[in-house]
Design an enzyme around this catalytic site. Sequence first.
Site, PDB file in Angstrom:
ATOM      1  N   LYS A 148     -99.107 -47.630 -95.287  1.00  0.00           N
ATOM      2  CA  LYS A 148     -98.485 -47.694 -94.000  1.00  0.00           C
ATOM      3  C   LYS A 148     -96.904 -48.011 -94.311  1.00  0.00           C
ATOM      4  O   LYS A 148     -95.980 -47.397 -93.709  1.00  0.00           O
ATOM      5  CB  LYS A 148     -99.149 -48.627 -93.027  1.00  0.00           C
TER       6      LYS A 148
ATOM      7  N   GLN B 216    -104.150 -55.962 -87.889  1.00  0.00           N
ATOM      8  CA  GLN B 216    -105.027 -55.069 -88.558  1.00  0.00           C
ATOM      9  C   GLN B 216    -106.586 -55.497 -88.489  1.00  0.00           C
ATOM     10  O   GLN B 216    -106.906 -56.930 -88.348  1.00  0.00           O
ATOM     11  CB  GLN B 216    -104.877 -55.139 -90.008  1.00  0.00           C
TER      12      GLN B 216
ATOM     13  N   ASP C   6    -100.899 -49.462 -81.318  1.00  0.00           N
ATOM     14  CA  ASP C   6    -102.223 -49.276 -81.640  1.00  0.00           C
ATOM     15  C   ASP C   6    -103.131 -48.890 -80.482  1.00  0.00           C
ATOM     16  O   ASP C   6    -104.090 -48.311 -80.286  1.00  0.00           O
ATOM     17  CB  ASP C   6    -103.095 -50.627 -81.967  1.00  0.00           C
TER      18      ASP C   6
END
Length: 292
Positions: free
Chosen positions: A54, A98, A121
């Site tokens: 990423k 994460q 997200d």
Amino acid sequence: MPKTKIFSGKEVSEAVYKNLQPRISRLKQQGITPGLAVILVGNDPASQVYVRSKGRKFNKLDLFSETIMLPVDIDEDSLISKIHELNNDNRFHGILVQLPLPKHLDSNKILFEVNPKKDVDGFHPVNIGKLALGEPQFIPCTPKGVMRIFDHYNIELSGKHVVVVGRSNIVGRPLSILTSLKTSYANATTTICHSGTPDIPKIAKQADVLIAAIGVPEMIDETYVKPGAIMIDVGINRVEDDSEKGYKLVGDVNFESVIGIATAITPVPGGVGPMTIAMRVENTVEAAELDL
Ligand code: GUN
């Protein structure tokens, strides 16, 4: 044997980046560089690989990203303080925690602390609620990436039977909501199967569009597939082999066994994976545009 088309997530993601260029340029002209903070707790190797790739993409596009590495034994209060600090840091338009988090941390409690306007997200209850109401703000990246693959390859979902195998909050659940929304791009009849479903192959075999998001390597073989179905393989599983790396990546679908049966399938790697990253960039650009 019919030919099975390979849906390339790499190709679709390139199109996404191309479309994002003018939006990024406009933001930069206003002095805004879209920025993403990634919180990584502990040292899970798969998460580290994912977070690094990423970061590379953000650098390549001249966007800002920073990974905040926190110790595996961090307590909930310290992690929440860090999130509050990032909520107030205007260099970051997006904040991503994460997952999975270490067992002693309550993921739902932690995700609740991210400012919904920075929740790229789409995991905050407010954003999940908006999605369920058909008025999404941030759509979770992997499900959004899957929908973009359908769009790119002109797959009409309306009137189709979509079967999602897997009910995770990250993929299966939001995909079941998205595919069944009353919108031009969705409007499918969606069934969700999971570990409590007695006969998954029986239901999966009724799918016009079969989405595998169960996290079990190569579980979905030809016994789950109706001839002519479109298949999306969301799984990215490491399985040990005798290569130099010591492992290979496989999906939730037994790829070879469905070739010639399915009409189309996404490969692993090179299918849904690149789309998740592209959608993360897109959501961060969207978050930055809230500052315009
Ligand atoms: N772990 C696996 N997929 C994801 C994702 O899309 N977002 C976050 N935050 N963690 C993940």
